[in-house]
Write an enzyme that holds these catalytic residues in place. Structure first.
Site, short mmCIF file in Angstrom:
data_model
loop_
_atom_site.label_atom_id
_atom_site.label_comp_id
_atom_site.label_asym_id
_atom_site.label_seq_id
_atom_site.Cartn_x
_atom_site.Cartn_y
_atom_site.Cartn_z
N ASP A 1 -4.41 3.23 5.25
CA ASP A 1 -3.04 3.49 4.64
C ASP A 1 -2.78 4.47 3.74
O ASP A 1 -3.78 5.32 3.26
CB ASP A 1 -2.94 2.10 3.64
CG ASP A 1 -2.66 1.02 4.46
OD1 ASP A 1 -1.85 1.12 5.32
OD2 ASP A 1 -3.08 0.01 4.06
N ARG B 1 -6.96 2.64 11.11
CA ARG B 1 -5.75 3.30 10.61
C ARG B 1 -5.74 3.17 9.04
O ARG B 1 -5.09 2.12 8.78
CB ARG B 1 -4.78 2.85 11.39
CG ARG B 1 -4.71 3.12 12.63
CD ARG B 1 -3.81 2.23 13.61
NE ARG B 1 -4.26 0.86 13.75
CZ ARG B 1 -3.51 -0.11 14.24
NH1 ARG B 1 -2.48 0.02 14.84
NH2 ARG B 1 -4.11 -1.26 14.25
N ARG C 1 -8.38 -4.46 0.59
CA ARG C 1 -7.84 -4.48 -0.76
C ARG C 1 -7.43 -5.88 -1.46
O ARG C 1 -7.64 -5.94 -2.70
CB ARG C 1 -6.55 -3.51 -0.65
CG ARG C 1 -6.94 -1.98 -0.34
CD ARG C 1 -5.78 -1.15 0.13
NE ARG C 1 -4.63 -1.34 -0.87
CZ ARG C 1 -3.40 -0.74 -0.47
NH1 ARG C 1 -3.42 -0.36 0.73
NH2 ARG C 1 -2.59 -0.86 -1.32
#
Lengths: 253, 253
Positions: free
Chosen positions: B53, B51, B199
């Protein structure tokens, strides 16, 4: 007034092209407005090595500008990049140029790349950066046809109706067609090109790649000198101005 | 109802992310609405392997969907690509999947790429596809620091506050940092990742690359299990979901 050369990259998608026009924002306007504060508030005039059309990109456009301020190249680059935000235009490098140097008339070579996304599914990440041709292209046949166009010829068959050049005699040095996975990439170089010449050459070679025309056809189109006989003008999205070459190399920062 | 696997590419920039949200358009919504006419007009539910972002891209997202129609994979691909226009989402391939196959729970590996544009001038053609770090990065130091994070650990220090996973134990298989000209590229693979894990890892490694922290620091952050001690969350722009791997390979069209 010191003369500067700018090495510029841009995404052509949001612009009406390199050149100033009344109907929208151009790369030229972005750069000239960014440079005005470095020129006593007066908007300077820029000249590009290649006047790219709307939607055509650049990785190494060369631009000439005269400014009233005598600035270190790094400082000019930083100032222009700060002031041209948020437009997708970036000054990669700056050089001091001689007074008699012209980004346009001193250039002895220009190089372009044209990218075709050759797969059935439409582009996603590549939107605006490729010409999508869903039917299989024979890149080897395109390359063979392209080799027959090299050298000095009258390229009237491949020039735009709007082309302002006095004559259509040009010397095509490189026209390579290479498959790279789902991409078919056309690399071309010449001293100069006519308006729409690369896109008309690509559109014509694609007819060969699709098997609709023989390998000999693009040369026959060239020899016929009749624009209405060539293939379609390939869309601007796939085209990128790569670089310009000068006899006396510039001292880029 | 036949179950299908979709191999999907998308540009994350215009979307609120993979997952449906009330505040904007998601990739999931685009695909589900495109598939509704192939499901008796009823909007089907899709499940993705990862999923992503808002702003995160995909070159090989794997999506699961059950439809009332039994279609050849090529026809389903064409129908979805026609109906998802003009959004930057493309179904690259389709496979029939077993009834007990799950795009999410059957996946045994996920791979991401993170791209940093590491040069002084800001991005132009790369806008939205890279994290721009203008100060020089030591990619070799980043790579060395990254190797000390491999293996099975509690990655609490690198998970988002919003992460819904029950525990933070994950096994990091690959975390390579490679310089490619002006780009510093991070390649990573694991069975699964926590929310914002890639990230947060990239933002932490960048501190080492900038020379602000020693090579030993990211491992110390990992061992401390305290999110507030890690580097910044690198922006979504540079991140691309590359692929998901399954024990029984799917028969892609």
């Amino acid at each position: 007034m010191p003369r500067y050369a700018l090495l510029v990259a841009y995404d052509g998608a949001p612009f009406v092209g390199w050149q100033r026009q009344v109907n929208g924002l151009s790369v030229q306007q972005v750069l000239e407005e960014a440079a005005a504060p470095l020129n006593g508030g007066v908007t300077p005039q820029t000249v590009a090595s290649g006047r790219t059309d709307a939607g055509v990109h650049a990785e190494g456009q060369v631009v000439q500008v005269d400014l009233s301020l005598d600035l270190p190249p790094e400082r000019l680059r930083e100032a222009l990049n700060t002031r041209s935000r948020p437009h997708p235009v970036s000054v990669l490098s700056v050089a001091r140029a001689p007074e008699d140097w012209s980004a346009r008339f001193s250039a002895r070579g220009r190089a372009y790349r044209y990218r075709i996304l050759n797969r059935r599914p439409r582009p996603a990440l590549e939107i605006g950066r490729v010409w999508h041709v869903p039917q299989p292209l024979d890149a080897a046949a395109m390359h063979e046809a392209a080799q027959r166009l090299l050298g000095r010829h009258d390229f009237s068959a491949f020039r735009a109706a709007s082309c302002q050049a006095k004559d259509a005699l040009r010397t095509l040095d490189t026209l390579d067609v290479v498959r790279d996975g789902e991409l078919v990439v056309v690399w071309t170089a010449a001293r100069s090109f006519l308006h729409h010449q690369v896109r008309n050459l690509v559109g014509t070679l694609a007819e060969v790649g699709l098997g609709r025309r023989p390998v000999s056809w693009p040369r026959a189109v060239l020899d016929g000198r009749d624009r209405t006989k060539a293939g379609q003008t390939a869309p601007p999205d796939g085209l990128t101005f790569l670089r310009a070459e000068y006899p006396d190399p510039l001292d880029w920062c």
